[in-house]
Scaffold this motif. Structure first.
Motif, mmCIF file in Angstrom:
data_model
loop_
_atom_site.group_PDB
_atom_site.id
_atom_site.type_symbol
_atom_site.label_atom_id
_atom_site.label_comp_id
_atom_site.label_asym_id
_atom_site.label_seq_id
_atom_site.Cartn_x
_atom_site.Cartn_y
_atom_site.Cartn_z
ATOM 1 N N TYR A 152 0.660 -1.065 0.091
ATOM 2 C CA TYR A 152 0.042 -0.192 0.081
ATOM 3 C C TYR A 152 1.043 1.174 -0.062
ATOM 4 N N ALA A 153 1.893 1.266 0.903
ATOM 5 C CA ALA A 153 2.776 2.386 1.063
ATOM 6 C C ALA A 153 3.558 2.696 -0.346
ATOM 7 N N HIS A 154 3.963 1.563 -0.946
ATOM 8 C CA HIS A 154 4.766 1.709 -2.192
ATOM 9 C C HIS A 154 3.849 2.256 -3.277
ATOM 10 N N ALA A 155 2.404 1.758 -3.717
ATOM 11 C CA ALA A 155 1.775 2.331 -4.427
ATOM 12 C C ALA A 155 1.266 3.749 -4.239
ATOM 13 N N LEU A 156 1.030 4.141 -3.026
ATOM 14 C CA LEU A 156 0.717 5.529 -2.523
ATOM 15 C C LEU A 156 1.970 6.435 -2.992
ATOM 16 N N LEU A 157 3.264 5.963 -2.514
ATOM 17 C CA LEU A 157 4.129 6.956 -2.781
ATOM 18 C C LEU A 157 4.618 6.950 -4.513
ATOM 19 N N GLU A 158 4.496 6.042 -5.099
ATOM 20 C CA GLU A 158 4.681 5.873 -6.499
ATOM 21 C C GLU A 158 3.734 6.730 -7.407
ATOM 22 N N THR A 159 2.493 6.626 -6.800
ATOM 23 C CA THR A 159 1.362 7.482 -7.534
ATOM 24 C C THR A 159 1.404 9.092 -7.379
ATOM 25 N N LEU A 160 1.842 9.265 -6.009
ATOM 26 C CA LEU A 160 2.224 10.855 -5.528
ATOM 27 C C LEU A 160 3.250 11.361 -6.321
ATOM 28 N N SER A 161 4.290 10.541 -6.290
ATOM 29 C CA SER A 161 5.739 10.827 -7.111
ATOM 30 C C SER A 161 5.239 11.209 -8.726
ATOM 31 N N GLY A 162 4.374 10.523 -9.456
ATOM 32 C CA GLY A 162 4.018 10.504 -10.673
ATOM 33 C C GLY A 162 2.814 11.433 -10.909
ATOM 34 N N ILE A 163 2.379 12.332 -10.058
ATOM 35 C CA ILE A 163 0.976 12.860 -9.992
ATOM 36 C C ILE A 163 0.805 13.706 -11.264
ATOM 37 N N ARG A 164 1.917 14.256 -11.817
ATOM 38 C CA ARG A 164 1.758 14.923 -13.118
ATOM 39 C C ARG A 164 1.248 13.943 -14.486
ATOM 40 N N LEU A 165 1.882 12.856 -14.297
ATOM 41 C CA LEU A 165 1.625 11.757 -15.401
ATOM 42 C C LEU A 165 0.115 11.156 -15.125
ATOM 43 N N VAL A 166 -0.219 10.886 -13.954
ATOM 44 C CA VAL A 166 -1.474 10.514 -13.662
ATOM 45 C C VAL A 166 -2.635 11.317 -13.911
ATOM 46 N N GLN A 167 -2.368 12.792 -13.875
ATOM 47 C CA GLN A 167 -3.341 13.963 -14.275
ATOM 48 C C GLN A 167 -3.379 13.965 -15.645
ATOM 49 N N ALA A 168 -2.272 13.971 -16.210
ATOM 50 C CA ALA A 168 -2.289 14.210 -17.887
ATOM 51 C C ALA A 168 -2.734 13.157 -18.560
ATOM 52 N N ALA A 169 -2.741 11.862 -17.870
ATOM 53 C CA ALA A 169 -3.079 10.663 -18.602
ATOM 54 C C ALA A 169 -4.635 10.229 -18.354
ATOM 55 N N GLY A 170 -5.135 11.230 -17.352
ATOM 56 C CA GLY A 170 -6.551 10.974 -17.223
ATOM 57 C C GLY A 170 -6.673 9.589 -16.217
ATOM 58 N N THR A 171 -5.632 9.043 -15.684
ATOM 59 C CA THR A 171 -5.801 7.870 -14.859
ATOM 60 C C THR A 171 -6.129 7.915 -13.190
ATOM 61 N N ALA A 172 -6.455 8.984 -12.837
ATOM 62 C CA ALA A 172 -6.746 9.421 -11.599
ATOM 63 C C ALA A 172 -7.782 8.514 -10.971
ATOM 64 N N ASP A 173 -8.762 7.975 -11.582
ATOM 65 C CA ASP A 173 -9.783 7.192 -10.899
ATOM 66 C C ASP A 173 -9.362 5.884 -10.868
ATOM 67 N N GLU A 174 -8.479 5.548 -12.014
ATOM 68 C CA GLU A 174 -8.217 3.953 -12.020
ATOM 69 C C GLU A 174 -7.067 4.009 -10.818
ATOM 70 N N GLU A 175 -6.099 4.888 -10.587
ATOM 71 C CA GLU A 175 -5.242 4.791 -9.519
ATOM 72 C C GLU A 175 -5.761 4.727 -8.169
#
Length: 631
Positions: free
Chosen positions: A234-257
């Motif tokens: 859980y900690a790894h997934a959260l840290l990885e997603t927050l570290s790549g927040i720009r990519l997540v938002q640009a790709a429109g995958t916030a809901d999936e994450e």
């Protein structure tokens, strides 16, 4: 495997597997430096246990004295008679008052020593937590960089923060178990002195109670291991997603994450609930079995002392008071065993993590690094990354004279960046050697060597703090004048002075509030402030736009003045002013010379130049000539 390194079969996360980790040795080694606190906690705990036993034993005579009755116990209770003999000189109400004073004193002292024991144990846990975290932080800062290619950063944070705390808590639990065990031993001794028959029966019944709890303890141990693993995921997934927040938002995958992270969170909480349920179940099971044991004790007491009905009630009253005080202590021991079992996985994982035997380290030499006088030499260097099957460098030879700039070019995977890593001694060669003025890098003191070499790469790292702190990193005592001069030479002062707070401007995580070119110029200024005599430029402008590249290239030209420089380049248009260019092919220097010499060879460099020149048209050293295919 590189020299000076050690590896082992690792688990899926890259960290050593848990089985076989000597967690008991870890607990002992962690507690040993704090022997005074350990001894204080135990001595106070033992004193409290003894005072508790004496006070409880005197309760029955005290109550009987208040009721105007004399205590009369069978012959098997001589201890109580001797204990009461200390008050034989007093009679009536005076005797009751003395008994009351003694019981009250025992109660007060027992709680005072209990508080002291608990406080000392709590202080011990905090000291051990700090010690373990310091060991962990020193380890992760000293381990070879290859270690970080095989582990998750979130898991490292989990080990350093949470699991070291749990391991320290295990030391506290062990101390509490020892103290509770001593208290239980005192009660059992007093019960034996009252009636060995009833005590044997009580022990048998207590064994039944413990057996009833054993399944829950084993279940709690398993759940503790699962909980540690799920917490890490859980900690790894959260840290990885927050570290790549720009990519997540640009790709429109916030809901999936969000769904993925929430699923991991729910799985973790489900396992924690099961672990909590196993722990909570111990109480009800213990209470029911304890009640049955007490009923059996009373029934058997009536059977054992059927011929002494006159003293039966007094004996059972005294015995049951002791038993009632002993059973919570026994339950505490059982609960502590459950807690210790739940922490078993964390202890093993921490022990495995802190072990230095299965991790790669570079050994430091003993000779002090002097400034370069003659040259850097790569002599028949071979290198294979740990875990790889094929070498990256094969019989690599290169000489860089003092004060000159040598560039390495080649296709991706030819080994350019590896040469820079070896020169900075982030890895050691598998074969051959790298020498500074004829002295092998391995003979040099590692800290001094690395401080004399500056690396500027395309992946600039900046701390989430002020510009000044980032520039002076590694040289915190640098004066403001020196910091500003380094920024000026790196062409960074022009944008720094335009910022609202100048040097004190905070730049966000990894410098997110600055442009790529600005971050690169800060990295160059940081390198200049360290006054290195060797500079490694690893594709420092490859990720920049043309306008930023011109500014950064000017800063790099300033940084190279008077220094021995290794340039690792992908774009040949950035090689203006270099003294020699080496072309790597399959880990070897295939061609070496100036730009003009290599073009005349019509070899690999000319082919690369043709391919890139068609697109860009820029030429190093101001050379302009017709571009043609080497074919």
């Amino acid at each position: 495997m590189t020299a000076g390194q050690a590896t082992s079969a690792d688990g899926p996360s890259g960290l050593p597997p848990v089985p076989g980790a000597d967690s008991s040795s870890l607990l002992w080694s962690a507690a040993r430096p704090h022997r005074v606190l350990v001894g204080l906690s135990l001595v106070l705990g033992f004193a409290g246990a003894l005072l508790n036993g004496i006070g409880v034993t005197l309760l029955v005579p005290l109550f009987l004295g208040f009721l105007g009755q004399e205590i009369s116990l069978p012959g098997g209770s001589r201890f109580v008679q001797h204990l009461l003999g200390a008050f034989a000189g007093a009679a009536g109400q005076t005797r009751s008052a003395v008994l009351f004073a003694v019981v009250l004193a025992c109660l007060v002292l027992k709680n005072a020593t209990g508080f002291g024991s608990t406080y000392a144990a709590g202080r011990l846990r905090r000291e051990i937590t700090c010690d373990l975290r310091e060991r962990a932080i020193r380890l992760v800062l000293a381990v070879d960089v290859d270690f970080y290619t095989r582990v998750k950063v979130a898991e490292l944070i989990q080990r350093i923060n949470w699991e070291t705390l749990q391991t320290a808590s295990a030391v506290l639990i062990v101390l509490r178990m020892v103290v509770a065990g001593a208290a239980l031993a005192v009660f059992l001794a007093l019960m034996l002195l009252l009636s060995w028959k009833l005590t044997l029966v009580s022990l048998l019944l207590l064994a039944v109670v413990i057996s009833a709890n054993h399944w829950f303890i084993r279940h709690a141990r398993r759940m503790g291991g699962y909980l540690s693993e799920r917490s890490s995921d859980y900690a790894h997934a959260l840290l990885e997603t927050l570290s790549g927040i720009r990519l997540v938002q640009a790709a429109g995958t916030a809901d999936e994450e969000a769904l993925r992270i929430n699923a991991l969170s729910r799985k973790r909480e489900e396992i924690e609930l099961r672990s909590f349920a196993a722990y909570v179940a111990v109480g009800p099971v213990s209470e029911v079995s304890t009640l049955l044991a007490l009923c059996a004790t009373v029934a058997l007491g009536k059977l054992f002392f059927a011929q002494e009905v006159g003293v039966l009630s007094t004996l059972l009253f005294t015995y049951l008071v002791l038993l009632f005080r002993a059973l919570p202590v026994a339950k505490e021991v059982s609960d502590l065993r459950t807690q210790l079992a739940a922490l078993a996985s964390a202890r093993s994982r921490t022990a495995a993590f802190l072990s230095r035997e299965d991790k790669p380290f570079l050994r430091s030499g003993s000779r002090t690094r002097q400034r370069l006088q003659r040259e850097i030499q790569f002599r028949h260097v071979e290198f294979t990354y740990p875990g790889a099957s094929a070498p990256v460098l094969r019989d690599f030879d290169l000489t860089i004279p003092r004060g000159q700039t040598v560039a390495l070019v080649g296709v991706s995977g030819s080994g350019k960046t590896t040469v820079g890593l070896l020169l900075a001694r982030l890895y050691d060669p598998s074969g051959g050697q790298i020498a500074l003025d004829g002295l092998n890098l391995r003979e040099l003191e590692l800290r001094g060597l690395r401080r004399s070499i500056a690396v500027v790469s395309q992946e600039t790292f900046l701390f989430n703090t002020t510009i000044r702190h980032n520039l002076a990193y590694g040289r915190p005592a640098a004066t403001d004048a020196a910091v500003r001069e380094a920024a000026r030479r790196a062409h960074a002062l022009e944008f720094i002075d335009r910022l609202p707070e100048g040097m004190e401007t905070r730049i966000g995580d990894r410098g997110v509030l600055l442009s790529g070119g600005q971050r690169q110029r800060l990295a160059i200024a940081r390198a200049l402030l360290g006054e290195p005599d060797i500079l490694i430029l690893d594709e420092a402008t490859s990720a920049l736009d043309s306008a930023s590249e011109r500014l950064v290239q000017a800063a790099l030209d300033e940084a190279r003045q008077g220094r021995t420089t290794l340039v690792i380049a992908h774009r040949l248009s950035t090689l203006e002013g270099v003294d020699q260019i080496g072309v790597l092919d399959q880990g070897r220097i295939a061609e070496l010379g100036t730009h003009e010499e290599l073009l005349r060879l019509q070899g690999r460099y000319a082919k690369l130049w043709s391919l890139q020149g068609v697109a860009g048209g820029a030429t190093p050293n101001g050379v302009r000539e017709e571009l043609r295919s080497p074919d």
